[in-house]
Design a protein around this motif. Structure first.
Motif, mmCIF file in Angstrom:
data_model
loop_
_atom_site.group_PDB
_atom_site.id
_atom_site.type_symbol
_atom_site.label_atom_id
_atom_site.label_comp_id
_atom_site.label_asym_id
_atom_site.label_seq_id
_atom_site.Cartn_x
_atom_site.Cartn_y
_atom_site.Cartn_z
ATOM 1 N N UNK A 175 -9.286 16.103 6.316
ATOM 2 C CA UNK A 175 -9.985 15.724 5.080
ATOM 3 C C UNK A 175 -11.092 14.734 5.434
ATOM 4 N N UNK A 176 -11.608 14.863 6.654
ATOM 5 C CA UNK A 176 -12.556 13.850 7.106
ATOM 6 C C UNK A 176 -13.959 14.115 6.585
ATOM 7 N N UNK A 177 -14.755 13.131 6.697
ATOM 8 C CA UNK A 177 -16.143 13.152 6.288
ATOM 9 C C UNK A 177 -16.945 14.145 7.119
ATOM 10 N N UNK B 112 -15.245 16.406 -0.294
ATOM 11 C CA UNK B 112 -15.534 15.609 -1.485
ATOM 12 C C UNK B 112 -16.740 14.684 -1.293
ATOM 13 N N UNK C 149 -17.508 11.760 -3.790
ATOM 14 C CA UNK C 149 -16.648 10.596 -3.918
ATOM 15 C C UNK C 149 -17.188 9.383 -3.160
ATOM 16 N N UNK C 150 -18.155 9.614 -2.338
ATOM 17 C CA UNK C 150 -18.706 8.473 -1.605
ATOM 18 C C UNK C 150 -19.249 7.442 -2.578
ATOM 19 N N UNK D 191 -2.136 7.027 7.984
ATOM 20 C CA UNK D 191 -3.191 7.492 7.080
ATOM 21 C C UNK D 191 -4.060 8.547 7.755
ATOM 22 N N UNK D 192 -4.376 8.307 9.031
ATOM 23 C CA UNK D 192 -5.206 9.290 9.744
ATOM 24 C C UNK D 192 -4.493 10.633 9.817
ATOM 25 N N UNK E 93 -2.554 2.643 9.905
ATOM 26 C CA UNK E 93 -3.759 3.367 10.303
ATOM 27 C C UNK E 93 -3.377 4.753 10.817
ATOM 28 N N UNK F 194 -17.405 4.793 -3.866
ATOM 29 C CA UNK F 194 -16.431 4.193 -4.767
ATOM 30 C C UNK F 194 -16.577 2.690 -4.710
ATOM 31 N N UNK F 195 -15.730 1.977 -5.453
ATOM 32 C CA UNK F 195 -15.859 0.518 -5.498
ATOM 33 C C UNK F 195 -15.838 -0.087 -4.094
ATOM 34 N N UNK F 196 -16.748 -0.959 -3.901
ATOM 35 C CA UNK F 196 -16.705 -1.699 -2.649
ATOM 36 C C UNK F 196 -17.495 -1.045 -1.544
ATOM 37 N N UNK F 197 -18.034 0.115 -1.779
ATOM 38 C CA UNK F 197 -18.791 0.699 -0.697
ATOM 39 C C UNK F 197 -20.206 0.155 -0.736
ATOM 40 N N UNK F 198 -20.582 -0.515 0.310
ATOM 41 C CA UNK F 198 -21.885 -1.174 0.271
ATOM 42 C C UNK F 198 -22.921 -0.389 1.045
ATOM 43 N N UNK G 279 0.850 -1.191 0.000
ATOM 44 C CA UNK G 279 0.000 0.000 0.000
ATOM 45 C C UNK G 279 0.887 1.243 0.000
#
Lengths: 299, 276, 271
Positions: free
Chosen positions: A283-285, A289, A292-293, A276-277, A273, A295-299, A251
């Motif tokens: 840039x948190x939710x 952006x 951008x929510x 990245x944090x 972790x 993206x692939x894999x977001x269920x 990664x």
């Protein structure tokens, strides 16, 4: 307490047409408090090396010394090495043979010629250490246990000899994720309680997470030896040998390629972790952006 | 949906009146699909595999393979020809002392005319990437190579389905990669339906459908993204998230704007979007 | 290391002998054995000897390989030779040691027996040197298949042989591993008296049995999954077909036996 391999070479069937040198010129010291991961592609000599640690194989060149004494010299009691350096083979459950768990675990201590009380005491502690219940599981047949427990019972059989160094050849092979995690925690616990560990493994994530030192073998030689952070940052060389690298490292490489300054020395999950944090602080939710929510894999 | 395997209300007990290894199983698999079955040891996933080619017959319920009931004796061999199986231990499924002869074993059992055999064997060995080892003795091969010989042996019988029952559990990482890539290729190029039983979460990420088994029945069924979004439930099934999925979930919990990612590539891509 | 254990001793090649039908090679071996037992006199051994030399030449196998098979037998050879030397007491004494006598008849007899043994082993090793295990079991199965009429399990026997050949290296490896694992727990397989040693084998034998049974179960299931249902309706990858060379070899074999018998009769009184 120090186990030292000095320029050890091992050639199988020397002088025959099948002659094959499995390890060459290996110098390695295992001391108190170490947790060493032994990694390398299949056929690189890891298992041969492990069998030199407790004198099961005799080097065809070089010496193995325990606290300064050559373990293969004349008159040296080999049982002493076997007691102080425990070796757990791959799929150790295949060596179980007794009618009950207790009896099987007592096989090693009994071979050491200990008293019955001492044996019973050791069996009890060994079972505790591997997470088997002395009362309810001690009288069971080892063949009735689940796969993960059979493995732990076999390891208890080696731990009961109270070795100061424990070598394990791929202890988690074939186990499911939970059993794998439990077993690694158990090994880490033994290490915390003072046993030096040498572990042959293919699982780089485990090596990165648990070990204090990583030794890489290739074609019978030690090609890298150092702290996991030093070794795993040489990811390209490892990949070329056909080895995996810890996923966090992959990664990191990908992120840095994209210009994100992910620290090079982060190799395990917790470090990733944190890093990245740190990088994405602010840039948190649901910040800038929202689109951008999903993206692939977001269920 | 063009379904090739169907399990209806299937239960199976190893001993009469014994505990059920699978219980009330309802599942179907689409022709040409690529499915992984996850579950801890003892969850019933291997039992289910053996029910799908008639090695085990259901205690209750019905299993059909391409419309043929596995309990009907007249279909037994037809079903096993259609649904090939790769087992966990690479050593315990090769019969002959030479690779070619082992691949021939299934064909010989089917009574294929000898003149047809060499061509089918060569094709199968090529598909499995083992053509250069055709005349070796199995005990001189690596675990991954042995498994690919086993795949060739099944492939030569021209199956429509291949069930891999923890085929990579005893292999090193390289062997695992090789075997899984071969199965991916067979699914993509030959349209073979693949049912891949595993407990390696990192492998599961590569499938289009995941089924999670627990205590003999289906606990979860969906795409990897769907299944891996419920970490708590997976943990209850004694499973773990793949490392990258776990990492992205932790970041989400810390309120970072990152969706669930399954691979390092996914996570790097998502991070890049947010970095700029 | 047991890894490199080469079972049988197949010496790959493309000679006429290698290409011959395995069934014919087995028949030839039987004829050849008949030949060496018909040879009752030393001169008559010349015929099977010639036949042997010719066969080795045709097989293009190094002589060293053929002789190597005799090595494990050297003690048995010496033993039978000495035994026969003193066992048969004839009239013409060659050497009188007081407690035993060596007679000319005894010597001839001892030489004959030793020669038979040597020839027998060399002949059979030539068969295994030039025939891979698979065709060999194939050949045996098909030679024995007429006996199926009297319920002789020819196919099952051949399948058992194949599986045994396949698993010998695996089991040897496993034995080595378990022995080492138990040694790591302080087991001692090397010292002690007979009873102690027998007892020391338990930790080795129990795991071996357990794993062999598991292997057998798994293998049976894997074979069933690949549609194995006994010998009925089964075809074979290797089609065995007798060619002209096989019939020529058969003719030579018969001639060899006939000549041996004749020569043995003619020279019976000479020595």
């Amino acid at each position: 307490m120090e186990l030292k391999l000095d320029h050890v070479t091992h050639t199988y069937q020397p002088g025959s047409p099948f002659q094959a040198t499995a390890i060459r010129d290996i110098s390695l010291t295992v001391g108190d408090g170490d947790f060493t991961a032994l990694i390398g592609p299949t056929g690189s000599g890891k298992s041969t090396l492990a069998q030199h640690l407790n004198g099961l194989l005799k080097p065809t060149g070089g010496t193995v010394t325990l606290d300064g004494e050559d373990i293969h010299q004349k008159g040296y009691d080999r049982r002493r090495v076997r007691q102080r350096v425990g070796l757990v083979f791959q799929y150790p459950e295949t060596q179980l043979f007794e009618e009950t768990v207790k009896k099987d675990i007592s096989f090693g201590p009994r071979n050491l010629g200990l008293s019955e009380e001492e044996i019973a005491e050791r069996v009890r502690t060994a079972m505790e250490q591997v997470g088997l219940d002395y009362e309810s599981e001690g009288e069971k047949s080892p063949f009735e246990l689940s796969g993960g427990k059979m493995r732990r019972c076999a390891i208890a059989g080696v731990i009961a000899m109270r070795p100061t160094i424990l070598a394990l050849d791929e202890p988690t092979a074939g186990l499911d994720p939970e059993a794998r995690e439990e077993l690694m925690e158990m090994v880490a616990d033994l290490h915390r309680k003072g046993t030096a560990i040498v572990m042959v493994t293919h699982n780089m994530d485990d090596a990165a997470k648990y070990c204090s030192r990583t030794v890489v073998l290739e074609k019978g030689r030690v090609v890298m030896d150092g702290a996991p952070k030093e070794v795993f940052t040489r990811a390209e060389e490892l990949t070329q040998m056909g080895l995996d690298v810890p996923q966090v490292l992959r990664l990191g490489m990908l992120l840095r390629e994209k210009g994100i300054p992910f620290p090079e020395d982060a190799i395990c999950e917790e470090e990733a972790e944190k890093a990245l944090l740190e990088l994405f602080k602010g840039k948190s939710r649901p910040a800038r952006l929202p689109g951008q929510e999903g993206g692939r894999g977001h269920a | 949906m063009d379904e090739i395997i169907r399990l209806e209300n299937v239960s199976y007990a190893y001993e009469e009146d014994g505990p059920r290894a699978v219980e009330g199983l309802n599942l179907s698999f689409e022709r040409g699909s690529f499915t992984a079955v996850l579950g801890h040891n003892g969850s019933g996933k291997s039992t289910m595999a053996k029910l799908m080619n008639g090695l085990f017959l259901p205690t209750e319920g019905r299993v059909t393979v391409d419309g043929m009931d596995t309990a009907d004796e007249k279909y037994t061999w037809e079903i096993r020809k259609k649904a090939g199986m790769i087992f966990q231990n690479p050593d315990n499924q090769l019969v002959a002392t030479v690779v070619t002869d082992d691949v021939a074993f299934g064909l010989e059992n089917l009574g294929v005319p000898p003149a047809e055999m060499p061509e089918r064997i060569n094709w199968a060995l090529k598909q499995a990437g083992m053509a250069e080892h055709a005349f070796k003795a199995p005990h001189l091969l690596s675990g991954g190579q042995k498994q690919r010989v086993a795949i060739a042996g099944v492939l030569a019988m021209r199956p429509e389905i291949i069930i891999c029952d923890e085929a990579t559990a005893m292999l090193d990482p390289q062997g695992r990669r090789e075997v899984l890539s071969v199965m991916e290729k067979l699914n993509r190029e030959q349209g073979i339906t693949v049912i891949w039983i595993t407990h390696f979460m990192e492998e599961a990420v590569r499938f289009s459908r995941l089924i999670v088994m627990d205590r003999g029945s289906v606990a979860m069924d969906g795409t990897p993204a769907e299944v891996f979004s419920d970490e708590e439930k997976l943990e209850r099934m004694h499973l773990r998230l793949p490392v990258m999925a776990r990492l992205s979930m932790k970041l989400r919990k810390e309120n970072a704007d990152i969706p669930l990612c399954l691979t390092a590539e996914d996570l790097a891509r998502e991070a890049e979007k947010r970095w700029n | 290391m047991l890894d490199n254990f080469a079972f049988g001793q197949y010496y790959p090649g493309t000679s006429v002998f290698h290409r011959m039908d395995p069934r014919m090679k087995i028949i030839l071996l039987i004829l050849y054995i008949a030949g060496i037992f018909c040879a009752g006199t030393l001169p008559s051994f010349a015929v099977p000897l010639l036949f042997m030399v010719f066969s080795i030449h045709m097989a293009a196998v190094p002589l060293k390989m053929v002789f190597k098979s005799l090595k494990p037998l050297r003690f048995i050879l010496i033993f039978t030779f000495v035994l026969n030397l003193f066992f048969l007491q004839g009239e013409r004494v060659l050497l009188d040691l007081g407690f035993a006598r060596i007679t000319r008849e005894g010597l001839v007899n001892a030489v004959l027996y030793a020669l038979r043994l040597v020839f027998l082993v060399m002949g059979s090793s030539l068969l295994t040197l030039t025939t891979a295990p698979v065709p060999l079991t194939d050949g045996l199965e098909r030679l024995l298949s007429p006996l199926k009429a009297i319920r002789f399990p020819a196919h099952e026997m051949a399948m058992m042989m194949t599986i045994a050949l396949r698993f010998i290296p695996t089991l040897l490896e496993e034995t080595d591993k378990i022995m080492k694992a138990q040694s790591a727990r302080g087991a001692d397989f090397e010292s002690g008296n007979l009873i102690q040693r027998a007892k020391a084998m338990v930790p080795l034998l129990v795991p071996l049995f357990v794993s062999s049974f598991r292997r057998a179960g798994e293998l049976a299931m894997a074979m069933e999954a690949r549609c194995y249902h006994g010998g009925e309706g089964r075809t074979r990858l290797h089609v065995l077909k007798m060619a002209r060379r096989d019939y020529i070899a058969l003719a030579l074999g018969i001639v060899m036996v006939a000549l041996t018998v004749a020569l043995s009769r003619l020279t019976a009184g000479l020595i």
